[in-house]
Motif scaffolding. Structure first.
Motif, PDB file in Angstrom:
ATOM      1  N   UNK A  54      -4.799   2.168  -4.852  1.00 52.70           N
ATOM      2  CA  UNK A  54      -4.333   3.460  -4.459  1.00 52.70           C
ATOM      3  C   UNK A  54      -2.524   3.842  -5.102  1.00 52.70           C
ATOM      4  N   UNK A  55      -1.758   2.793  -4.250  1.00 45.71           N
ATOM      5  CA  UNK A  55      -0.849   3.285  -4.528  1.00 45.71           C
ATOM      6  C   UNK A  55       0.266   2.535  -5.826  1.00 45.71           C
ATOM      7  N   UNK A  56      -0.759   1.595  -6.538  1.00 42.69           N
ATOM      8  CA  UNK A  56      -0.603   1.340  -8.144  1.00 42.69           C
ATOM      9  C   UNK A  56      -1.090   2.570  -8.699  1.00 42.69           C
ATOM     10  N   UNK A  57      -2.033   3.149  -8.431  1.00 45.52           N
ATOM     11  CA  UNK A  57      -2.661   4.212  -9.260  1.00 45.52           C
ATOM     12  C   UNK A  57      -1.070   5.063  -9.268  1.00 45.52           C
ATOM     13  N   UNK A  58      -0.757   5.538  -8.410  1.00 49.88           N
ATOM     14  CA  UNK A  58       0.220   7.123  -7.722  1.00 49.88           C
ATOM     15  C   UNK A  58       1.000   6.121  -9.186  1.00 49.88           C
TER      16      UNK A  58
ATOM     17  N   UNK B  63       1.100  -0.986  -0.052  1.00 53.65           N
ATOM     18  CA  UNK B  63      -0.023  -0.079  -0.029  1.00 53.65           C
ATOM     19  C   UNK B  63       0.837   1.065   0.120  1.00 53.65           C
ATOM     20  N   UNK B  64       2.802   1.042   0.483  1.00 56.56           N
ATOM     21  CA  UNK B  64       2.629   2.067   0.465  1.00 56.56           C
ATOM     22  C   UNK B  64       4.242   2.623  -1.211  1.00 56.56           C
TER      23      UNK B  64
ATOM     24  N   UNK C 260       1.640   6.592   1.966  1.00 56.94           N
ATOM     25  CA  UNK C 260       1.036   4.796   2.335  1.00 56.94           C
ATOM     26  C   UNK C 260      -1.012   5.425   1.966  1.00 56.94           C
ATOM     27  N   UNK C 261      -0.947   4.174   1.658  1.00 52.13           N
ATOM     28  CA  UNK C 261      -2.314   4.730   0.802  1.00 52.13           C
ATOM     29  C   UNK C 261      -3.396   3.850   1.946  1.00 52.13           C
ATOM     30  N   UNK C 262      -4.429   3.974   1.508  1.00 49.38           N
ATOM     31  CA  UNK C 262      -6.184   3.058   2.654  1.00 49.38           C
ATOM     32  C   UNK C 262      -5.993   1.488   1.791  1.00 49.38           C
TER      33      UNK C 262
END
Length: 300
Positions: free
Chosen positions: A166-170, A115-116, A160-162
């Motif tokens: 979200x981490x992949x999209x970042x 998630x990071x 860090x995402x929930x």
């Protein structure tokens, strides 16, 4: 009990015309003593209550012996149950539970890493709030940590995402301009360690203190608190509070430095990588304020 005593007396009485041996007389005397003892006992007394749980006694067809056939039993010749096999099995169960807990925590750490993301080439003027706002378009941001790089004028961060989506999209934001430089976004190899909640700011005043505070690491152990203060005041501005910490385990020390103005704290971030003593220090924004030391009155 009187009926029991009568039955016992009738069972032990010799037949008419029979010869009574000395051993038989001793046995009769012993039995009579036992009968006298039993007649004096109260059948409702506490010592008659079995030690097994009442639910077990109610549902088990033979509550005294043996125990549940599914449990391993161990009994010596006197009929006393010690249950070492049961204790061993229960101990193995606890060890397995501990091993399972270790696997669960390891799986949680791996999930936190997924998630990071790791962000590098961050402009010195970019704040954690600005960085978090940029990545909030990819998903809910739980934490954002900007760190100083002693080998570069630029900095790096962990976001860090929930969830891992979200981490992949970042990762698609890699190459986007933020400030004067394009940032690089990569999957992180480490998770963000949580901050002790008791250290976080508790009021608006303490949040303002955090804006004026920096966190310094990799400080040479030969450097004194006065040396750190003089170094930062010469380059950045007036220092109002400084806490230098260290121990006998680590080869370097850390410090929390509070400035009189937030601009001085921002300027201190550019000191990351400068050599103080024999080590290049690392400077990053602090998430915790420098609270005054509490002086405890000595007890008489």
């Amino acid at each position: 009990m009187a009926a029991i005593a009568g039955i016992a007396a009738n069972d032990t009485a010799p037949a008419a015309g029979a010869t009574v041996s000395p051993n038989q007389g001793t046995t009769e005397s012993t039995m009579q003593k036992l009968v006298d003892m039993f007649t004096k006992l109260n059948p409702c007394a506490k010592e008659f209550f079995p030690s097994h749980p009442s639910s077990y006694i109610t549902h088990h067809p033979n509550p005294t012996f043996p125990l549940n056939p599914g449990f391993p039993q161990s009994r010596d010749s006197s009929g006393i149950d010690f249950f070492p096999a049961y204790r061993k099995k229960r101990g193995n169960f606890n060890q397995g539970r501990m091993r399972f807990g270790g696997r669960a925590s390891r799986a949680q750490r791996e999930y936190n890493i997924r998630r990071t993301v790791y962000v590098s080439d961050i402009d010195q003027l970019v704040t954690e709030e600005q960085l978090a706002n940029l990545f909030s378009a990819c998903g809910q941001v739980l934490d954002c940590r900007i760190c100083g790089d002693p080998h570069s004028v630029l900095r790096f961060a962990f976001v860090e995402f929930a969830d891992e989506y979200g981490a992949r999209a970042a990762l698609s934001l890699s190459g986007m301009m933020l400030g004067f430089y394009p940032v690089r976004v990569l999957p992180s190899k480490t998770a963000i360690l949580p901050v002790n909640p008791s250290y976080l700011p508790r009021s608006q005043d303490e949040r303002e203190m955090c804006a004026r505070t920096v966190y310094c690491t990799n400080i040479d152990k030969t450097i004194s608190q006065a040396d750190v203060q003089n170094f930062l005041e010469t380059s950045c501005g007036k220092v109002t509070r400084l806490r230098l910490l260290g121990d006998h385990v680590h080869s370097t020390r850390i410090a929390f430095v509070e400035f009189a103005a937030a601009e001085s704290a921002t300027a201190a971030l550019s000191c990351s990588g400068m050599v103080l003593g024999t080590q290049p220090i690392r400077v990053s924004a602090s998430k915790t304020p420098v609270r005054p030391r509490v002086v405890r009155s000595s007890e008489n």
